[in-house]
Scaffold this active site. Structure first.
Site, short mmCIF file in Angstrom:
data_model
loop_
_atom_site.label_atom_id
_atom_site.label_comp_id
_atom_site.label_asym_id
_atom_site.label_seq_id
_atom_site.Cartn_x
_atom_site.Cartn_y
_atom_site.Cartn_z
N TYR A 36 0.87 -1.18 -0.10
CA TYR A 36 -0.14 -0.08 -0.01
C TYR A 36 0.82 1.18 0.04
O TYR A 36 2.01 1.12 0.77
CB TYR A 36 -0.96 0.11 1.33
N SER A 190 -13.36 -3.86 -0.76
CA SER A 190 -14.32 -2.91 -1.60
C SER A 190 -15.48 -3.35 -1.10
O SER A 190 -16.46 -3.71 -2.30
CB SER A 190 -13.88 -3.41 -2.89
#
Length: 277
Positions: A36, A190
């Site tokens: 990330y 998500s």
């Protein structure tokens, strides 16, 4: 993922404040991955956590490894996956250093590799567990058969997969069935899907349905989208991606929404564009 350069690019002070905000509203688990922010987010979080005054026992840290991401921080010429014993151990040690912690609560293999071998993985996991470097071990984006292969040598405690109203194939390909059958923790990344990102026929149908349900449940659209995920019997834990404090706090209230059975199917029908068979 959205706290660093791939999103809001928060400062150390802002991350510190957001950590406290999450804890204050009842969210105690923070989901990371080494890649990330191009391998920068863990260290940003770790710097803030070290200065936060928060006790390590009051939060849980998830992180992932295995993706070799092409960026300035790595010499990889092409994106690929790596799961040999030495690399997994090295990745965990780097994550521990970045996050300013002595242990990871939940280590996940980020994505399956065609070249992964369960024995290599198990040797790394058992060594890390015996040393107290990790508490639990799981995977992310793995199929049931891939998990079955890994479990010939080491137990897999969870699977983090894409799951939302707009992307719900894991309900039909055996992934969530596997979580129920084997009492495996299911996590959804998500979890709001493409609803707020795209305008297409699917999201338009969902919006029409949500317009009625927001009034009925006195809830926001994102709360109802989370409530839809939460109703699944796999006891799915949504990963909330927003870095906006108000939306983080509001997401917790989705736990109190008990979607009626037919309303859950109203939304499924809207997503699929046809009645259930």
């Amino acid at each position: 993922m959205t706290w660093g350069s791939w999103g809001k690019n928060l400062s150390t002070a802002e991350i510190d404040k957001l950590i406290h905000h999450c804890l204050n509203v009842g969210i105690t688990t923070f989901d990371h991955a080494d890649i990330y922010g191009g391998y920068t987010n863990e260290a940003m979080f770790g710097a803030a956590f070290a200065n936060s005054g928060v006790s390590r026992e009051n939060l849980q840290l998830i992180t992932k490894c295995g993706i070799q991401y092409v960026c300035d921080a790595r010499e990889a010429k092409i994106g690929h996956y790596q799961y040999n014993k030495e690399y997994i151990i090295e990745s965990v040690h780097q994550s521990l250093k970045n996050l300013k912690t002595d242990y990871i609560d939940f280590l996940l293999l980020h994505r399956p590799s065609p070249l992964m071998h369960p024995l290599e993985i198990s040797e790394a996991i058992y060594q890390l567990k015996s040393q107290g470097k990790i508490i639990d071990f799981g995977v992310s984006n793995f199929t049931p058969s891939q998990i079955q292969m890994i479990e010939t040598v080491v137990p897999v405690a969870g699977n983090q997969v894409e799951f939302s109203l707009t992307q719900n194939t894991v309900m039909y390909d055996g992934t969530l069935d596997d979580c129920i059958t084997n009492k495996r923790m299911a996590m959804a990344w998500s979890s709001l899907g493409s609803y707020f990102k795209e305008t297409n026929e699917q999201t338009k149908r969902i919006k029409d349905s949500l317009n009625q349900l927001t009034k009925k449940y006195n809830a926001t659209e994102d709360q109802l989208l989370l409530a839809w995920v939460l109703k699944h019997p796999a006891n799915v834990h949504p990963v909330v991606g927003t870095a906006t404090p108000e939306r983080i706090a509001a997401s917790v209230n989705a736990l109190d929404i008990k979607l009626e059975l037919e309303d859950w199917f109203v939304l499924l029908k809207a997503s699929q564009g046809h009645p259930v068979p």
